[in-house]
Design a protein around this motif. Structure first.
Motif: not given
Length: 211
Positions: A147-175
């Protein structure tokens, strides 16, 4: 909030490096240092290596490192940093957009630190190719802002940050071929350009390829 830049990625990053004497601190990312502490040095690939701090640190600790970045200016600075550190013989540098082109080979460590961009970047595809570049018994390490730093009161542009589970699912690493060793959110101190103290959250993924 402003719109995201529309420049071509190469033009955007070249402009950023050329208009600044130094973009990054020159020190290795702390989570790289933490997560590689117990690894035996071998070959490493540093994706989005910038001015080379992580790659040079790895080289000084026994790794043979290939650094890849889109900016020729950044790579020139990385090579100069390696020369100053006396690890020219343990480092090599390649220019790639990490979409249209990607480093060849397999590596004992693939390091991906903060590969996030305000201009076009297929992050999911790059991360999957990063996983494919890990040799048997090797390690994939990914660190991304959550996410943005805590002091960034107004994000400079619209951006979707990754989630822990989302990236793990995207990687699709076979167990059957991978063991996830770190899946963690980390909060660290962050200071704004005007000196405001705050924090920033990062996500960490580390996985070992078992075969």
């Amino acid at each position: 909030m402003t719109e995201m830049p529309t420049m071509r990625p190469e033009e955007f990053w070249e402009t950023r490096y050329r208009t600044n004497d130094r973009v990054w601190s020159g020190r290795p990312n702390p989570l790289l240092v933490r997560e590689t502490a117990g690894l035996r040095p071998g070959t490493a690939l540093d994706l989005g290596c910038g001015e080379g701090a992580d790659a040079v640190w790895l080289a000084t600790h026994g790794w043979r490192v290939t650094g890849a970045d889109i900016s020729a200016t950044a790579l020139d600075r990385a090579a100069a940093h390696a020369a100053e550190a006396g690890v020219t013989d343990r480092t090599s540098w390649e220019r790639h957009e990490l979409g249209p082109s990607f480093p060849r080979g397999r590596f004992d460590l693939v390091n991906v630190q903060y590969l996030q961009s305000p201009v076009a970047l297929d992050q999911r595809e790059v991360l999957r190719r990063a996983a494919d570049a890990v040799a048997a018994g090797g390690t994939l390490l990914v660190v991304l802002h959550a996410g943005w730093p805590s002091w960034q009161t107004e994000p400079p542009f619209d951006h979707t940050f990754p989630t822990l589970r989302g990236v793990l699912d995207d990687l699709a690493l076979p167990e059957e071929h991978w063991t996830v060793q770190t899946l963690e959110s980390v909060r660290r101190t962050s200071t704004s350009p005007d000196g405001t103290e705050g924090f920033r959250d990062d996500h960490v993924w580390r996985a070992r390829r078992t075969d």
